[in-house]
Design an enzyme around this catalytic site. Structure first.
Site, PDB file in Angstrom:
ATOM      1  N   LEU A  76       0.144  -6.333  -1.639  1.00  0.00           N
ATOM      2  CA  LEU A  76       1.302  -7.212  -1.708  1.00  0.00           C
ATOM      3  C   LEU A  76       2.395  -6.626  -0.817  1.00  0.00           C
ATOM      4  CD1 LEU A  76       1.621  -8.078  -5.511  1.00  0.00           C
ATOM      5  CD2 LEU A  76       1.030  -9.669  -3.675  1.00  0.00           C
ATOM      6  N   ASP A  77       3.074  -7.479  -0.050  1.00  0.00           N
ATOM      7  CA  ASP A  77       4.185  -7.024   0.779  1.00  0.00           C
ATOM      8  C   ASP A  77       5.281  -6.433  -0.105  1.00  0.00           C
ATOM      9  OD1 ASP A  77       2.920  -7.986   3.047  1.00  0.00           O
ATOM     10  OD2 ASP A  77       3.901  -9.942   2.929  1.00  0.00           O
ATOM     11  N   PRO A  78       6.139  -5.565   0.452  1.00  0.00           N
ATOM     12  CA  PRO A  78       7.250  -5.028  -0.342  1.00  0.00           C
ATOM     13  C   PRO A  78       8.099  -6.125  -0.991  1.00  0.00           C
ATOM     14  CG  PRO A  78       7.024  -3.797   1.693  1.00  0.00           C
ATOM     15  CD  PRO A  78       6.057  -4.942   1.790  1.00  0.00           C
TER      16      PRO A  78
END
Length: 344
Positions: A76-78
């Protein structure tokens, strides 16, 4: 909570966690790893005790007797939060099952601004008119994005072409040797969950591409699309005395593995005659791991705060010798590769 048979330790297990927005997926995995390598649950008891007494963190990339094998089933992206599947020990062999499985997301699109990353973490590429977009337009346009579609990965992505990341071509004005390969994906469900209009606190990023950076991007895109101009299209303000806030809306979707949610939002905004980017993104389901139990077989996730608190203080142990984060994981984990639950 069932007791774990001592013969099944150290355990190999899968469990889901609720990742918060902010940290990277790797930072989350590293945090859990530091706890796991000091736990009798996932390490041989003698080695776990040594690791706990030493108080030293395992250096990344250095694996040995004092280490524990750990991985995650889809980054998951930040910016994103929600379900992140964790595997420890032999359970890491099962992680491929979570890459191509259907996933569910809830995302917020902010209209009028396109960014290089397709989300609010990036820099403004251009602004575009947005006042003409209505709830009804969004609902009608969603039809074009359901079912089997093709997506083009973002030009600023880390995907490589001839050994060079795409973002290097875009940032340096290097012509692409060929078109970016489109990816077939399936959008099983896609619906407008909420039309926020201008009733929200989201704003466009302050950072913007410089004129030189825009010219470099134009040069790269023109190598494939002919004469391309990356410029702002001003949407005349409405003289109402109210703050000029771009419209936003929330989408809910169930998609196949490999789907770029940011690209879907980007392409949808273009189809609406505007520009847009993601300002919130939540993965609400990954296979059978969910934020809210809805179906038979759904598995709940452990809150990241449980692990975060344990990195500072593991707290008191119960009569069986387990601390809170271990109890939380044992209550929700799925054992694999011969591990079992029984009387200890």
């Amino acid at each position: 909570m069932p007791k774990l048979a001592s013969s099944s330790l150290p355990a190999s297990a899968l469990f889901g966690i609720v990742k918060p927005s902010g940290p990277t997926s790797m930072a989350i995995v590293d945090g859990i790893k530091q706890l796991a390598r000091k736990s009798h649950l996932f390490m041989e008891a003698k080695q776990a005790d040594v690791n706990r007494k030493s108080g030293k963190k395992q250096r990344r990339g250095k694996r040995g007797a004092s280490d524990v094998k750990i991985g995650q089933g889809g980054t998951l992206d930040p910016l994103a939060d929600g379900v992140l599947v964790i595997a420890i020990g032999k359970a890491t062999k099962k992680l491929n099952d979570f890459l191509d499985c259907p996933k569910e997301y809830i995302t917020t699109c902010l209209l009028g601004c396109e960014t290089d990353s397709y989300d609010s973490e990036g820099a403004r590429v251009r602004i575009a008119p947005w006042r003409h977009v209505t709830r009804e337009m969004v609902e009608e346009t969603l039809v074009r994005f359901r079912g089997n579609i093709e997506q083009t990965p973002p030009i600023f992505s880390a995907l490589k072409m001839d050994g060079k990341p795409l973002y290097e071509y875009a940032r340096n004005g290097i012509p692409l040797p060929r078109p970016i390969d489109k990816r077939p994906v399936t959008v099983h469900e896609l619906e407008l969950m909420e039309w926020k209009g201008s009733d929200h606190s989201y704003r466009w990023p302050e950072k913007a591409l410089s004129q030189d950076e825009k010219k470099a991007l134009e040069k790269t895109l023109s190598s494939l699309e002919g004469d391309v101009s990356v410029k702002d299209e001003v949407d005349p303000p409405v003289d109402s005395g109210a703050p000029d806030v771009p419209a936003a809306f929330v989408l809910k979707m169930r998609v196949s593995g490999g789907t770029y949610v940011r690209s879907l939002v980007h392409d949808l905004a273009h189809a609406l005659g505007s520009a847009g980017h993601v300002v919130t993104l939540t993965r609400s389901r990954q296979k059978n791991y969910v934020l809210q139990l809805k179906e038979d077989g759904d598995c709940p996730c452990v809150s990241w705060e449980v692990f975060e608190a344990a990195t500072k203080d593991e707290g008191e142990r119960d009569e069986d010798g387990w601390c809170q984060w271990e109890r939380e994981v044992m209550d929700k984990m799925v054992l694999v590769e011969g591990s079992g639950i029984g009387s200890s």
